[in-house]
Design a protein around this motif. Structure first.
Motif, mmCIF file in Angstrom:
data_model
loop_
_atom_site.group_PDB
_atom_site.id
_atom_site.type_symbol
_atom_site.label_atom_id
_atom_site.label_comp_id
_atom_site.label_asym_id
_atom_site.label_seq_id
_atom_site.Cartn_x
_atom_site.Cartn_y
_atom_site.Cartn_z
ATOM 1 N N ALA A 128 0.751 -1.156 -0.207
ATOM 2 C CA ALA A 128 -0.129 -0.079 0.034
ATOM 3 C C ALA A 128 0.883 0.997 -0.016
ATOM 4 C CB ALA A 128 -0.706 -0.018 1.196
ATOM 5 N N SER A 129 0.283 2.468 -0.168
ATOM 6 C CA SER A 129 1.354 3.517 -0.348
ATOM 7 C C SER A 129 0.742 4.630 0.237
ATOM 8 C CB SER A 129 1.403 3.948 -1.697
ATOM 9 O OG SER A 129 -0.075 4.154 -2.244
ATOM 10 N N PHE A 130 0.955 4.580 1.911
ATOM 11 C CA PHE A 130 0.826 5.353 2.654
ATOM 12 C C PHE A 130 1.886 6.304 3.027
ATOM 13 C CE2 PHE A 130 -2.579 2.132 3.779
ATOM 14 C CZ PHE A 130 -3.680 3.049 3.382
ATOM 15 N N LYS A 131 1.673 7.500 3.327
ATOM 16 C CA LYS A 131 2.710 8.498 3.987
ATOM 17 C C LYS A 131 2.719 8.778 5.438
ATOM 18 C CE LYS A 131 3.463 11.385 -0.125
ATOM 19 N NZ LYS A 131 3.161 12.860 -0.636
ATOM 20 N N VAL A 132 3.688 8.551 6.055
ATOM 21 C CA VAL A 132 3.812 8.527 7.681
ATOM 22 C C VAL A 132 4.736 9.695 7.695
ATOM 23 C CG1 VAL A 132 4.278 7.395 9.695
ATOM 24 C CG2 VAL A 132 3.249 6.449 7.828
ATOM 25 N N ALA A 133 4.488 10.733 8.586
ATOM 26 C CA ALA A 133 5.532 11.561 9.198
ATOM 27 C C ALA A 133 5.720 11.441 10.742
ATOM 28 C CB ALA A 133 4.844 12.939 8.986
ATOM 29 N N VAL A 134 7.072 11.495 11.183
ATOM 30 C CA VAL A 134 7.277 11.457 12.385
ATOM 31 C C VAL A 134 7.989 12.878 12.987
ATOM 32 C CG1 VAL A 134 8.891 10.397 14.237
ATOM 33 C CG2 VAL A 134 7.726 9.005 12.199
ATOM 34 N N LEU A 135 7.547 13.537 13.961
ATOM 35 C CA LEU A 135 7.666 14.713 14.276
ATOM 36 C C LEU A 135 8.506 14.714 15.845
ATOM 37 C CD1 LEU A 135 4.234 16.575 13.814
ATOM 38 C CD2 LEU A 135 6.264 16.111 12.004
ATOM 39 N N GLY A 136 9.794 14.992 15.631
ATOM 40 C CA GLY A 136 10.685 14.582 16.920
ATOM 41 C C GLY A 136 11.558 13.162 16.397
ATOM 42 N N ALA A 137 12.030 13.319 15.079
ATOM 43 C CA ALA A 137 12.358 12.033 14.594
ATOM 44 C C ALA A 137 13.838 11.656 14.973
ATOM 45 C CB ALA A 137 12.224 12.020 13.232
ATOM 46 N N ALA A 138 14.520 12.640 15.388
ATOM 47 C CA ALA A 138 15.923 12.491 15.672
ATOM 48 C C ALA A 138 16.147 12.186 17.230
ATOM 49 C CB ALA A 138 16.629 13.699 15.260
ATOM 50 N N GLY A 139 15.011 12.071 17.999
ATOM 51 C CA GLY A 139 14.898 11.567 19.537
ATOM 52 C C GLY A 139 15.131 10.138 19.705
ATOM 53 N N GLY A 140 15.436 10.169 21.017
ATOM 54 C CA GLY A 140 15.753 8.589 21.264
ATOM 55 C C GLY A 140 14.233 7.566 21.027
ATOM 56 N N ILE A 141 13.180 8.226 20.874
ATOM 57 C CA ILE A 141 11.869 7.463 20.569
ATOM 58 C C ILE A 141 12.113 7.438 18.916
ATOM 59 C CG2 ILE A 141 9.378 7.231 20.187
ATOM 60 C CD1 ILE A 141 9.331 8.370 22.895
ATOM 61 N N GLY A 142 12.316 8.716 18.384
ATOM 62 C CA GLY A 142 11.895 8.858 16.954
ATOM 63 C C GLY A 142 12.809 8.097 16.118
ATOM 64 N N GLN A 143 14.107 7.934 16.537
ATOM 65 C CA GLN A 143 14.958 7.299 15.610
ATOM 66 C C GLN A 143 14.854 5.568 15.501
ATOM 67 O OE1 GLN A 143 19.217 7.744 15.887
ATOM 68 N NE2 GLN A 143 19.001 9.887 16.542
ATOM 69 N N PRO A 144 14.497 4.894 16.702
ATOM 70 C CA PRO A 144 13.955 3.600 16.492
ATOM 71 C C PRO A 144 12.739 3.427 15.891
ATOM 72 C CG PRO A 144 14.212 4.051 18.781
ATOM 73 C CD PRO A 144 14.776 5.206 17.949
ATOM 74 N N LEU A 145 11.769 4.329 16.142
ATOM 75 C CA LEU A 145 10.427 4.339 15.605
ATOM 76 C C LEU A 145 10.751 4.632 13.969
ATOM 77 C CD1 LEU A 145 7.361 4.284 15.806
ATOM 78 C CD2 LEU A 145 7.497 6.702 16.306
ATOM 79 N N GLY A 146 11.545 5.332 13.455
ATOM 80 C CA GLY A 146 11.631 5.348 12.213
ATOM 81 C C GLY A 146 12.127 4.296 11.502
ATOM 82 N N LEU A 147 12.931 3.596 12.154
ATOM 83 C CA LEU A 147 13.473 2.176 11.646
ATOM 84 C C LEU A 147 12.531 1.110 11.378
ATOM 85 C CD1 LEU A 147 15.652 0.343 10.894
ATOM 86 C CD2 LEU A 147 16.308 -0.091 13.353
ATOM 87 N N LEU A 148 11.494 1.157 12.403
ATOM 88 C CA LEU A 148 10.648 0.295 12.423
ATOM 89 C C LEU A 148 9.470 0.617 11.592
ATOM 90 C CD1 LEU A 148 10.212 -0.420 16.400
ATOM 91 C CD2 LEU A 148 11.139 -1.872 14.830
ATOM 92 N N ILE A 149 9.133 1.897 11.173
ATOM 93 C CA ILE A 149 8.230 2.043 10.240
ATOM 94 C C ILE A 149 8.871 1.905 8.666
ATOM 95 C CG2 ILE A 149 6.748 4.128 8.944
ATOM 96 C CD1 ILE A 149 6.770 5.399 11.983
ATOM 97 N N LYS A 150 10.286 2.202 8.563
ATOM 98 C CA LYS A 150 10.961 1.814 7.407
ATOM 99 C C LYS A 150 10.680 0.655 6.723
ATOM 100 C CE LYS A 150 13.872 3.236 4.308
ATOM 101 N NZ LYS A 150 13.460 2.502 3.062
ATOM 102 N N MET A 151 10.388 -0.413 7.822
ATOM 103 C CA MET A 151 10.216 -2.007 7.765
ATOM 104 C C MET A 151 8.939 -2.072 7.149
ATOM 105 S SD MET A 151 12.749 -3.291 10.678
ATOM 106 C CE MET A 151 12.167 -4.943 10.342
#
Ligand code: NAI
Length: 342
Positions: free
Chosen positions: A25-48
């Motif tokens: 599917a082709s959804f767009k997701v934004a993470v605000l605060g993406a360089a933080g302690g939560i944001g970085q691993p969350l970005g990785l998991l969403i990237k998967m």
């Protein structure tokens, strides 16, 4: 079917790392605060996730490197970085789900409410931009104190004339993840089978695990109920103390937030069987916001699972009454913050 220990049940392990995988599917997701302690691993998991075609990462600093790093993973989504307020509007264009872990975390000795003064303003500013640029998106609020930041977000969206209570969520998934883990450990159950609804709010005694509604059905002694309930309520503080000044839960929080994102995307994709606990505008109790299990669909919340609140044990019924004054005060503090600013 419940969202459970695995937040990506439809993905085979080898597929998720394969460059052959096309987006499902082709959804767009934004993470605000993406360089933080939560944001970085969350970005990785969403990237998967195979459901995501674009991952927009926003922070006030340090987000370029995070995006460059994540962009080398050979999964389908395109990663874009956005730094500072001047790039926030672009970050939010066309986004389906916005996740907000921006703000400061707790240090030992602090309550979630101690974060209010800083995080309230951050959430207000970010949700204003969401209202202006992607008012139809699902909004996931992680920044604490969730019991106040969700009402703040609701007031901002109302002022902007775009509030849809079915699409604004306080992320309490970590409380469920913790409850599932601790109950499985205590009762020697297979983790993937355990599901414990957690209701109320997301701070101290407002976190109320309904152990009597655990699945599979389990019996607990009074001592076990007391011990498990208190451990689930204080689990965040367990991590804050173990990290000794270096922050609060980030990895388990990212895991929990990724599960909630995946559930939201499955709901948006038309899966008719998606349930999660979340802190939302609610009529289940006399409080205007309350965490409970909800059914998610394409338009957000489709139903509240009111049966969870029926047939509570005496312990749970008393705990529910006991949490209401604190939760009410936290909600009112959030609403008042916005009206003071106006
Ligand atoms: P952190 O300090 O590691 O990261 C926060 C990030 O937010 C930083 O990269 C910072 O630059 C960014 N930020 C600050 N102001 C911003 C703004 N105006 N716009 C965009 N980004 C901004 O903190 P961490 O550990 O990632 O925690 C973030 C929040 O999540 C805290 O409020 C924490 O209390 C909360 N939290 C919530 C949980 C929940 O269950 N809902 C569990 C754990 C933490």
């Amino acid at each position: 079917k419940e969202s459970n220990a695995s937040f990506m049940p439809k993905l085979k392990q080898e597929q998720s790392f394969s460059n052959q995988l096309q987006p499902q599917a082709s959804f767009k997701v934004a993470v605000l605060g993406a360089a933080g302690g939560i944001g970085q691993p969350l970005g990785l998991l969403i990237k998967m996730s195979p459901l995501v075609s674009a991952l927009h990462l926003y922070d006030v600093a340090n987000v370029k490197g995070v995006a460059a790093d994540l962009s080398h993973c050979n999964t389908p989504s395109q990663v874009l970085d956005f730094t500072g307020p001047s790039e926030l509007a672009n970050c939010l264009q066309g986004v389906d789900v916005v996740v907000i872990p921006a703000g400061v975390p707790r240090k030992p000795g602090m309550t979630r409410d101690d974060l209010f003064n800083i995080n309230a303003g951050i959430v207000k500013t970010l949700v204003e931009a969401v209202a202006d640029n992607c008012p139809d998106a699902f909004i996931h609020i992680i920044s604490n104190p969730v019991n106040s930041t969700v009402p703040i977000a609701a007031e901002v969206l109302k002022q902007k004339g775009v509030y849809d209570p079915k699409k604004l969520f306080g992320v309490t998934t970590l409380d469920v993840v913790r409850a599932n883990t601790f109950v499985a450990q205590k009762k020697n159950l297979k983790l993937i089978d355990v599901d414990v609804p957690v209701i109320g709010g997301h701070a101290g005694i407002t976190i109320l695990p309904l152990l009597s509604k655990s699945r599979p059905s389990v019996t607990f002694t009074d001592e076990e109920i007391q011990e498990l309930t208190v451990r689930i309520q204080n689990a965040g503080t367990e991590v804050v103390e173990a990290k000794a000044g270096a922050g609060s839960a980030t990895l388990s929080m990212a895991y929990a937030a990724a599960r909630f994102v995946e559930s939201s995307l499955r709901a948006l994709d038309g899966d008719g069987d998606v349930y999660e606990c979340t802190f939302v505008q609610s009529e289940l109790t006399e409080l205007p916001f309350f965490a409970s299990r909800v059914k998610l669909g394409r338009k957000g919340i489709e139903a509240f699972i009111s049966s969870d609140l029926q047939g509570l044990t005496e312990y749970e019924a008393q705990a529910l009454e006991a949490l209401k004054p604190e939760l009410k005060a936290s909600i009112e503090k959030g609403v008042a913050f916005l009206h003071k600013q106006a």
